[in-house]
Motif scaffolding. Structure first.
Motif, PDB file in Angstrom:
ATOM      1  N   ASP A  54       0.822  -1.203   0.000  1.00  0.00           N
ATOM      2  CA  ASP A  54       0.000   0.000   0.000  1.00  0.00           C
ATOM      3  C   ASP A  54       0.860   1.259   0.000  1.00  0.00           C
ATOM      4  O   ASP A  54       2.018   1.240   0.410  1.00  0.00           O
ATOM      5  CB  ASP A  54      -0.925  -0.008   1.222  1.00  0.00           C
ATOM      6  CG  ASP A  54      -1.907   1.148   1.193  1.00  0.00           C
ATOM      7  OD1 ASP A  54      -1.693   2.110   1.960  1.00  0.00           O
ATOM      8  OD2 ASP A  54      -2.872   1.106   0.406  1.00  0.00           O
ATOM      9  N   ASN A  55       0.265   2.374  -0.408  1.00  0.00           N
ATOM     10  CA  ASN A  55       1.013   3.614  -0.567  1.00  0.00           C
ATOM     11  C   ASN A  55       1.465   4.224   0.755  1.00  0.00           C
ATOM     12  O   ASN A  55       2.402   5.022   0.770  1.00  0.00           O
ATOM     13  CB  ASN A  55       0.154   4.640  -1.323  1.00  0.00           C
ATOM     14  CG  ASN A  55       0.987   5.776  -1.877  1.00  0.00           C
ATOM     15  OD1 ASN A  55       2.149   5.588  -2.222  1.00  0.00           O
ATOM     16  ND2 ASN A  55       0.398   6.950  -1.973  1.00  0.00           N
ATOM     17  N   ARG A  56       0.831   3.864   1.872  1.00  0.00           N
ATOM     18  CA  ARG A  56       1.123   4.546   3.131  1.00  0.00           C
ATOM     19  C   ARG A  56       2.019   3.735   4.062  1.00  0.00           C
ATOM     20  O   ARG A  56       2.022   3.956   5.277  1.00  0.00           O
ATOM     21  CB  ARG A  56      -0.181   4.898   3.850  1.00  0.00           C
ATOM     22  CG  ARG A  56      -1.053   5.830   3.014  1.00  0.00           C
ATOM     23  CD  ARG A  56      -2.098   6.525   3.851  1.00  0.00           C
ATOM     24  NE  ARG A  56      -2.912   7.416   3.047  1.00  0.00           N
ATOM     25  CZ  ARG A  56      -3.702   8.365   3.555  1.00  0.00           C
ATOM     26  NH1 ARG A  56      -3.755   8.540   4.862  1.00  0.00           N
ATOM     27  NH2 ARG A  56      -4.408   9.137   2.769  1.00  0.00           N
ATOM     28  N   VAL A  57       2.775   2.828   3.510  1.00  0.00           N
ATOM     29  CA  VAL A  57       3.668   2.005   4.338  1.00  0.00           C
ATOM     30  C   VAL A  57       5.107   2.130   3.834  1.00  0.00           C
ATOM     31  O   VAL A  57       5.838   1.157   3.751  1.00  0.00           O
ATOM     32  CB  VAL A  57       3.218   0.527   4.364  1.00  0.00           C
ATOM     33  CG1 VAL A  57       1.893   0.388   5.087  1.00  0.00           C
ATOM     34  CG2 VAL A  57       3.126  -0.049   2.949  1.00  0.00           C
ATOM     35  N   GLU A  58       5.519   3.356   3.533  1.00  0.00           N
ATOM     36  CA  GLU A  58       6.833   3.570   2.932  1.00  0.00           C
ATOM     37  C   GLU A  58       7.969   3.084   3.822  1.00  0.00           C
ATOM     38  O   GLU A  58       8.938   2.505   3.330  1.00  0.00           O
ATOM     39  CB  GLU A  58       7.023   5.048   2.595  1.00  0.00           C
ATOM     40  CG  GLU A  58       6.158   5.530   1.438  1.00  0.00           C
ATOM     41  CD  GLU A  58       6.455   6.959   1.051  1.00  0.00           C
ATOM     42  OE1 GLU A  58       7.190   7.648   1.798  1.00  0.00           O
ATOM     43  OE2 GLU A  58       5.970   7.392  -0.009  1.00  0.00           O
ATOM     44  N   MET A  59       7.889   3.321   5.128  1.00  0.00           N
ATOM     45  CA  MET A  59       8.975   2.910   6.013  1.00  0.00           C
ATOM     46  C   MET A  59       9.019   1.393   6.160  1.00  0.00           C
ATOM     47  O   MET A  59      10.104   0.791   6.162  1.00  0.00           O
ATOM     48  CB  MET A  59       8.832   3.585   7.375  1.00  0.00           C
ATOM     49  CG  MET A  59       9.050   5.096   7.336  1.00  0.00           C
ATOM     50  SD  MET A  59      10.642   5.557   6.584  1.00  0.00           S
ATOM     51  CE  MET A  59      11.781   4.831   7.760  1.00  0.00           C
ATOM     52  N   ASP A  60       7.859   0.760   6.265  1.00  0.00           N
ATOM     53  CA  ASP A  60       7.820  -0.706   6.314  1.00  0.00           C
ATOM     54  C   ASP A  60       8.407  -1.294   5.033  1.00  0.00           C
ATOM     55  O   ASP A  60       9.164  -2.261   5.070  1.00  0.00           O
ATOM     56  CB  ASP A  60       6.380  -1.200   6.497  1.00  0.00           C
ATOM     57  CG  ASP A  60       5.813  -0.873   7.864  1.00  0.00           C
ATOM     58  OD1 ASP A  60       6.611  -0.599   8.780  1.00  0.00           O
ATOM     59  OD2 ASP A  60       4.580  -0.889   8.013  1.00  0.00           O
ATOM     60  N   ARG A  61       8.050  -0.706   3.906  1.00  0.00           N
ATOM     61  CA  ARG A  61       8.560  -1.156   2.610  1.00  0.00           C
ATOM     62  C   ARG A  61      10.075  -1.016   2.551  1.00  0.00           C
ATOM     63  O   ARG A  61      10.791  -1.903   2.079  1.00  0.00           O
ATOM     64  CB  ARG A  61       7.897  -0.328   1.511  1.00  0.00           C
ATOM     65  CG  ARG A  61       8.256  -0.723   0.101  1.00  0.00           C
ATOM     66  CD  ARG A  61       7.613   0.242  -0.882  1.00  0.00           C
ATOM     67  NE  ARG A  61       6.174   0.296  -0.702  1.00  0.00           N
ATOM     68  CZ  ARG A  61       5.436   1.393  -0.846  1.00  0.00           C
ATOM     69  NH1 ARG A  61       6.010   2.524  -1.169  1.00  0.00           N
ATOM     70  NH2 ARG A  61       4.140   1.354  -0.670  1.00  0.00           N
ATOM     71  N   SER A  62      10.567   0.114   3.036  1.00  0.00           N
ATOM     72  CA  SER A  62      12.011   0.367   3.017  1.00  0.00           C
ATOM     73  C   SER A  62      12.761  -0.628   3.896  1.00  0.00           C
ATOM     74  O   SER A  62      13.800  -1.187   3.485  1.00  0.00           O
ATOM     75  CB  SER A  62      12.295   1.796   3.497  1.00  0.00           C
ATOM     76  OG  SER A  62      11.684   2.755   2.659  1.00  0.00           O
ATOM     77  N   ARG A  63      12.245  -0.861   5.096  1.00  0.00           N
ATOM     78  CA  ARG A  63      12.921  -1.805   6.006  1.00  0.00           C
ATOM     79  C   ARG A  63      12.902  -3.221   5.436  1.00  0.00           C
ATOM     80  O   ARG A  63      13.887  -3.966   5.548  1.00  0.00           O
ATOM     81  CB  ARG A  63      12.261  -1.746   7.386  1.00  0.00           C
ATOM     82  CG  ARG A  63      12.622  -0.481   8.181  1.00  0.00           C
ATOM     83  CD  ARG A  63      12.115  -0.562   9.613  1.00  0.00           C
ATOM     84  NE  ARG A  63      10.676  -0.338   9.687  1.00  0.00           N
ATOM     85  CZ  ARG A  63      10.103   0.835   9.936  1.00  0.00           C
ATOM     86  NH1 ARG A  63      10.862   1.910  10.110  1.00  0.00           N
ATOM     87  NH2 ARG A  63       8.797   0.955   9.996  1.00  0.00           N
ATOM     88  N   HIS A  64      11.794  -3.596   4.816  1.00  0.00           N
ATOM     89  CA  HIS A  64      11.695  -4.915   4.201  1.00  0.00           C
ATOM     90  C   HIS A  64      12.763  -5.075   3.118  1.00  0.00           C
ATOM     91  O   HIS A  64      13.455  -6.108   3.040  1.00  0.00           O
ATOM     92  CB  HIS A  64      10.299  -5.101   3.600  1.00  0.00           C
ATOM     93  CG  HIS A  64      10.071  -6.429   2.966  1.00  0.00           C
ATOM     94  ND1 HIS A  64       9.220  -6.608   1.885  1.00  0.00           N
ATOM     95  CD2 HIS A  64      10.599  -7.651   3.210  1.00  0.00           C
ATOM     96  CE1 HIS A  64       9.235  -7.876   1.527  1.00  0.00           C
ATOM     97  NE2 HIS A  64      10.068  -8.531   2.312  1.00  0.00           N
ATOM     98  N   ALA A  65      12.921  -4.053   2.287  1.00  0.00           N
ATOM     99  CA  ALA A  65      13.924  -4.104   1.225  1.00  0.00           C
ATOM    100  C   ALA A  65      15.326  -4.219   1.807  1.00  0.00           C
ATOM    101  O   ALA A  65      16.148  -5.021   1.346  1.00  0.00           O
ATOM    102  CB  ALA A  65      13.817  -2.862   0.349  1.00  0.00           C
ATOM    103  N   LEU A  66      15.625  -3.446   2.828  1.00  0.00           N
ATOM    104  CA  LEU A  66      16.953  -3.465   3.425  1.00  0.00           C
ATOM    105  C   LEU A  66      17.243  -4.810   4.111  1.00  0.00           C
ATOM    106  O   LEU A  66      18.377  -5.319   4.045  1.00  0.00           O
ATOM    107  CB  LEU A  66      17.082  -2.320   4.433  1.00  0.00           C
ATOM    108  CG  LEU A  66      17.121  -0.915   3.794  1.00  0.00           C
ATOM    109  CD1 LEU A  66      16.802   0.149   4.830  1.00  0.00           C
ATOM    110  CD2 LEU A  66      18.484  -0.658   3.167  1.00  0.00           C
TER     111      LEU A  66
END
Length: 250
Positions: A54-66
């Motif tokens: 979803d568009n409003r989970v940018e930090m979760d998305r970033s941590r998942h990628a890292l």
């Protein structure tokens, strides 16, 4: 094999505007992470896992990628346009700064893309030919009084202005206020460009004088460019050419 992270811009919509650098990163990736419609632009293939969110989970998305990169995965975090313009690059680096120290040593690179502001300007002519600024009119991540302050000061400084996220269904009043401020400060008929779905088959571009601009002319898929007091319109059959001269008379 060591993992790496590329934060990539997919451009405004036309696949011909995706850079070779970004295509190369996608070809070498094991995982692609991003907002649902942006991940949908990446063709599935064997060996590639897509992670839409979803568009409003940018930090979760970033941590998942890292976290995946730390385990040796080759990850591309995708944004539309350019990842450094109101997009995922800053979110990823914020996650790096607040995360484990080991994340700072990961192989991370930003692959630029053509942002909607530049694609829209190119379609219209050269409205950003002199000093300009870009303002995100969404108040999801910053308060409206700050947006209004920046908008007012930019108008007083006579910048050409590019507006991202001008008008959402949930908050349509923001662009109403924006036009009110512009008409109050500028008090002239400088051109306003409404570029919707730029570079896609749905593209629609219209140019109107500021006093004739209406809130309903924009939505969240519209990039709005407001010229400076020196911005010119060349009339011709078909769409006009809008440009801002590179020099200003003292």
């Amino acid at each position: 094999m060591s993992g790496w992270l590329v934060i990539a811009g997919l451009g405004p919509g036309d696949e011909n505007l995706v850079t070779p650098d970004v295509r190369q990163a996608l070809d070498g990736a094991t995982d692609v992470v991003g907002y649902i419609p942006y991940v949908a632009r990446v063709a599935p293939r064997d060996g590639l896992t897509l992670h839409p969110s979803d568009n409003r989970v940018e930090m979760d998305r970033s941590r998942h990628a890292l976290e995946m990169v730390a385990k040796g995965r080759r990850v591309v975090v995708v944004s539309s346009g350019d990842p450094g313009v109101f997009a995922m690059a800053s979110a990823v680096f914020q996650a790096v700064e607040s995360g484990p120290l080991a994340w700072r040593e990961l192989d991370i690179r930003v692959a630029p893309g053509i942002t909607a502001m530049l694609a829209a300007a190119a379609q219209a002519g050269a409205p950003l030919g002199h000093d300009f600024c870009a303002i995100n009119l969404s108040d999801n991540l910053k308060p409206w009084p700050l947006i209004e302050k920046r908008l007012r000061l930019a108008a007083e400084a006579d910048f050409a202005m590019a507006f991202y996220n001008p008008r959402s269904k949930a908050r349509p009043e923001g662009f109403v206020k924006t036009l009110h401020v512009l008409n109050e400060v500028c008090a002239d008929a400088r051109p306003v460009i409404f570029a919707r779905c730029v570079s896609t088959p749905e593209q629609d571009i219209s140019v109107v004088p500021l006093p004739e601009a209406r809130p309903e002319m924009a939505d969240m898929r519209t990039l709005v460019i407001v010229g400076s007091s020196t911005t010119r319109v060349i009339t011709r059959e078909g769409a006009p050419i809008v440009y801002t001269p590179r020099s200003v008379v003292a």
